[in-house]
Scaffold this active site. Structure first.
Site, short mmCIF file in Angstrom:
data_model
loop_
_atom_site.label_atom_id
_atom_site.label_comp_id
_atom_site.label_asym_id
_atom_site.label_seq_id
_atom_site.Cartn_x
_atom_site.Cartn_y
_atom_site.Cartn_z
N SER A 46 -9.77 -0.62 7.17
CA SER A 46 -9.29 -0.72 6.00
C SER A 46 -8.61 -1.67 5.35
O SER A 46 -8.19 -1.96 4.19
CB SER A 46 -8.40 0.49 5.76
OG SER A 46 -9.07 1.81 5.50
N LYS B 159 0.89 -1.32 0.06
CA LYS B 159 -0.10 0.00 -0.01
C LYS B 159 0.74 1.25 0.05
O LYS B 159 1.97 1.27 0.53
CB LYS B 159 -0.80 0.06 1.32
CG LYS B 159 -1.98 0.90 1.33
CD LYS B 159 -2.79 0.83 2.79
CE LYS B 159 -3.99 1.69 2.96
NZ LYS B 159 -4.74 1.77 3.96
N SER C 249 -9.67 1.46 2.86
CA SER C 249 -8.96 2.29 1.84
C SER C 249 -7.80 1.44 1.40
O SER C 249 -7.04 1.87 0.41
CB SER C 249 -8.27 3.44 2.85
OG SER C 249 -7.44 2.83 3.91
N1 GLN Z 1 -13.27 3.66 5.97
C1 GLN Z 1 -12.75 4.25 7.38
C2 GLN Z 1 -12.50 5.52 7.25
O1 GLN Z 1 -12.70 6.33 6.23
C3 GLN Z 1 -11.44 3.42 7.92
C4 GLN Z 1 -10.51 3.92 6.92
C5 GLN Z 1 -9.12 3.08 7.55
O2 GLN Z 1 -9.29 2.03 8.25
N2 GLN Z 1 -7.92 3.62 7.02
O3 GLN Z 1 -12.19 6.29 8.10
#
Ligand code: GLN
Length: 485
Positions: free
Chosen positions: A175, A76, A151
């Site tokens: 994420s 990532k 994400s």
């Molecule tokens: N979808 C969640 C957010 O937008 C989690 C994102 C994540 O775990 N980085 O904050």
């Protein structure tokens, strides 16, 4: 032998050690497939020629004692990689080339892995669909019109499409687990403090954790074993006795008490998710586990709490992007003008929304009402888990309240996007480990995941439970390679 890129990490390692495949052959296979898969938009930065060079070097002087000997891996784009552009999916870091390496990536290179490239993600990891990335959305290899989740959407998509044998993501509120669930892959969010945060672009520091994503539980255990380490460079890293997760992996869960929380049965949950959960319960029962009905009474407050704490920390972490120290800089009439233009042109809408929410809940007039309150509720959520873990050793839930949704379906409705994290955020707020494993399909043949939540530092236990469910389910992803012309 079946195609190289469809082999699991464990199989690739075995083939290398038995000298049936070379690192160069393997690396070239993943590079070629990645080159044919541009339509998915999984890569932000490719490092292919350097990867092949490193593979050749490895083959010239192989070291088969390493845990990831000559294995190419794409990661990532939130992990700083020395000398390789790291963008966090943002325009503001578009030209940022770190001069240091994140501890987690360092750990995998030290065990022989080779960087293939940097994978697309939501901007600063804020999102559930990979649609907030400055570098465009990512397609789900399951179906052209679906998001891969977020994400870590680029990571999940690349993994499911066989562009990398395993990958690493980060999980602040889901994420790793949500995109794993959307793509039919395995993703584990470790206990807070297990994997070092050093060199990972920060989103919400009290919630962020790096974790492995893989095609099966065994690979997940092996990668976690390499990633997790005590690190003096991260003041929240924890010095505990880490298990050799892959060596101690076993499917004996006889007599284990597994909790089923009633609060995770939410309104409007599709019947398929309900059925998947039931199937999971049957499977663990057949393996000899004992099911216990439990209650986590503050579950309902997890999402609002998360969407106060995470933006608050984000607004503070993102203050450093001012056009002076990192990346993109816009031209301004004077210093303040430069700051303002840089931030307004450099950040996308979702990031700006979080910064505004964050500064609001931290402002002197609202701090007590929002931020302080959220911290108190966070403690109650953690207490719920502490109570339950006196009765059970793990908890079984669905990973997400739906299967992958369509690209564009939720972009104009942030609340419905946030609701996606309903089953994953409580675990981050409590600092616990959780794993998502593919467990079935919905009526459209889109994958669905089950989540197993463990006590702090009990990754081995949730891996073992996941391993036993995996064996029962024998999940096979349904991917047709439609993007390869
Ligand atoms: N979808 C969640 C957010 O937008 C989690 C994102 C994540 O775990 N980085 O904050």
């Amino acid at each position: 032998m079946s195609e190289i890129t469809s082999l699991t990490l464990t199989e690739l390692v075995k083939n290398i050690k038995e000298k049936k495949l070379s690192s160069t052959e393997i690396t070239k296979a993943f590079v070629e497939r990645s080159q044919k898969s541009k339509e998915l938009n999984t890569y932000i930065t490719e490092d292919f020629s350097s990867a092949i060079e490193k593979a050749q070097k490895f083959d010239d002087k192989p070291n088969f004692d390493l845990k990831l000997p000559g294995i190419p891996i794409a990661v990532k784009d939130l992990f700083c990689t020395n000398g390789v552009r790291t963008t966090a999916g943002s325009k503001i870091l578009n030209n940022f080339i770190p001069t240091y390496e994140s501890t987690v990536t360092q750990n995998i290179w030290q065990q022989g892995a080779i960087l293939l490239g940097k994978l697309n993600c939501d901007e600063f990891a804020m999102g559930s669909s990979n649609e907030t990335s400055f570098f465009g959305n990512v397609q789900n290899p399951i179906d052209k019109n679906l998001v891969p989740g977020g994400s870590s959407g680029g990571s999940a998509s690349a993994l499911a499409a066989n562009l990398t044998p395993v990958t690493i993501g980060t999980d602040t509120g889901g994420s790793i687990r949500q995109p794993a669930s959307f793509t039919g892959t395995v993703g584990l969010k470790p206990t807070y403090g297990s994997c070092s945060r050093y060199g990972i672009v920060a989103f919400a520091s009290s919630l962020d954790q790096a974790g492995p994503m893989s095609k099966n539980v065994k690979d997940c255990a092996l990668l976690l074993e390499v990633m997790s380490s005590y690190d003096k460079k991260d003041s929240t890293s924890i010095d505990f006795n880490r298990s050799k997760y892959s060596l101690e992996l076993n499917n004996n869960i006889k007599g284990k008490k597994i909790g089923i929380p009633k609060e995770y049965r939410v309104d409007d949950m599709p019947i398929e998710i309900e059925e998947l959960w039931k199937k999971g319960i049957e499977h663990v029962k057949e393996c000899g586990a004992e099911l216990v009905d439990i209650s986590l009474p503050h579950t309902n407050y997890a999402l609002p709490t998360y969407y106060i704490v995470a933006p608050a920390e984000a607004s503070s972490n993102l203050a450093r992007y001012d056009g002076v120290k990192y990346g993109f800089r816009s031209h301004g009439e004077n210093l303040i003008d430069m700051y303002e233009k840089t931030r307004s042109e450099g950040f996308g809408d979702e990031v700006k929304r979080r910064i505004m929410i964050g500064t609001y809940v931290l402002s002197s007039g609202y701090y007590d009402a929002y931020y302080l309150k959220a911290q108190k509720v966070r403690r109650l959520i953690k207490n719920d888990f502490d109570v339950v873990f006196n009765q059970v050793e793990a908890i079984l839930t669905p990973s997400t309240p739906s299967s992958a949704f369509k690209i564009g379906e939720k972009t104009n409705d942030p609340i419905s996007m946030y609701l996606n994290d309903i089953f994953t955020v409580p675990i981050n707020l409590a600092g616990l480990p959780g794993i998502s494993i593919p467990a079935g399909f919905d009526k459209n043949d889109y994958p669905l995941g089950l989540q197993i939540i463990g006590k702090a530092f009990d990754e081995q236990n949730i891996l073992n439970i996941a391993y036993s469910i995996e064996e029962k389910i024998n999940f096979k992803n349904k991917i047709t390679d439609w993007w390869i012309k």
